[in-house]
Design a protein around this motif. Structure first.
Motif, short mmCIF file in Angstrom:
data_model
loop_
_atom_site.label_atom_id
_atom_site.label_comp_id
_atom_site.label_asym_id
_atom_site.label_seq_id
_atom_site.Cartn_x
_atom_site.Cartn_y
_atom_site.Cartn_z
N LYS A 184 0.80 -0.98 -0.34
CA LYS A 184 0.12 -0.26 0.14
C LYS A 184 0.87 1.26 -0.21
O LYS A 184 2.45 1.53 0.58
N ALA A 185 0.85 2.13 -0.43
CA ALA A 185 1.23 3.95 -0.58
C ALA A 185 0.53 4.49 0.15
O ALA A 185 -0.31 4.31 0.56
N SER A 228 9.93 12.11 -2.03
CA SER A 228 8.85 11.23 -2.64
C SER A 228 9.43 10.80 -3.66
O SER A 228 8.42 9.80 -4.03
N LYS A 239 10.42 6.67 -4.32
CA LYS A 239 9.71 6.23 -4.03
C LYS A 239 9.44 4.43 -3.13
O LYS A 239 9.46 3.72 -3.53
N TYR A 273 7.32 4.98 -0.46
CA TYR A 273 5.83 5.17 0.43
C TYR A 273 5.50 4.04 0.34
O TYR A 273 4.63 4.17 0.75
N PHE A 274 5.91 2.68 0.28
CA PHE A 274 4.99 1.37 0.26
C PHE A 274 5.67 1.27 1.35
O PHE A 274 6.36 0.82 1.86
N PRO A 306 7.63 -0.56 -4.29
CA PRO A 306 6.95 -1.10 -4.32
C PRO A 306 6.34 -2.32 -4.19
O PRO A 306 5.53 -3.01 -3.62
#
Length: 244
Positions: free
Chosen positions: A24-25, A38, A41, A43-44, A76
């Motif tokens: 989930k982000a 950010s 990438k 922030y998952f 991710p």
């Protein structure tokens, strides 16, 4: 990997050798927090981590009147970063800067964020001008959360927490000294009970870790001459890669 998988969410493997299904982000802004850098990438995370961050940020805003800056979480699909961390691979780790804000950063400030170290490197002691009572309260709130397995901070920060806690020191068992970590706290969550392929870390040593144990981390580590070879990736993680 630019996007999460479409499978049900699951942390797989260990914190330093694993991956993440159905990540989930974290929304880049929310009640009491903002995500910094950010563009990386990072922030998952697992949904448990997302909930923890949002809960802690809300408490920080309501009880401490402070805004949080959220840094690296996971990629991710979890797994290894190209640089910066050996952990953060299963979506259960998050770095929270110790630069606490009275108000959110502006859009311009968010493009060039900076952290603040609480420790004077030459003396390995707390920088009194930077230390705030809210640092103590924030780390304590995080450590007392049942979802949290460990919190890594600089040894000087650990010593400061020990010095200021004059009642129940049980929560300090979760707060572990680690090299660096003078400008952020690294929060590590427990494996979710339903994630059967998630490998938990052993429980922290008995006791609060104050006194000699915390002070022993003031000695600089011996530099490693050779990097250890990367461990074999869990089967479920290689299968994720092979489906691409």
């Amino acid at each position: 990997m630019q996007l999460p998988t479409t499978q049900a969410i699951e942390s797989i493997g260990s914190y330093a050798n694993g991956c993440l299904e159905g990540a989930k982000a974290l929304p880049l802004t929310g009640k009491g927090y903002q995500v910094v850098r950010s563009e990386r990438k990072r922030y998952f995370a697992h949904s448990d981590t997302i909930s923890f961050i949002q809960d802690l940020a809300l408490k920080s805003e309501m009880k401490l009147n402070k805004q949080l800056l959220i840094a690296d979480m996971s990629l991710p699909q979890g797994g290894r970063f190209s640089h910066g961390h050996s952990s953060h691979q299963t979506g259960l780790d998050v770095d929270i800067w110790l630069r606490l804000l009275n108000k959110p950063l502006t859009e311009k400030e968010l493009k060039q964020p900076y952290s603040i170290s609480l420790v004077d490197k030459p003396t390995s002691s707390i920088r009194d001008k930077q230390w705030q009572p809210e640092h103590f309260e924030l780390i304590k709130m995080a450590a007392k959360d049942e979802r949290v397995a460990r919190i890594f901070v600089n040894s000087a920060i650990k010593e400061k927490l020990c010095e200021e806690e004059n009642r129940n020191t049980e929560w300090l068992r979760k707060v572990r000294p680690w090299w660096g970590h003078s400008a952020h706290m690294h929060v590590r969550l427990k494996c979710p009970p339903e994630d059967k392929n998630c490998i938990s870390q052993a429980e922290p040593p008995e006791g609060d870790g104050c006194g000699y144990e915390a002070q022993s981390w003031r000695v600089n580590p011996t530099p490693q001459k050779k990097r250890a070879p990367a461990p074999v990736m869990p089967k479920q993680c290689t299968e994720m890669l092979n489906t691409l």
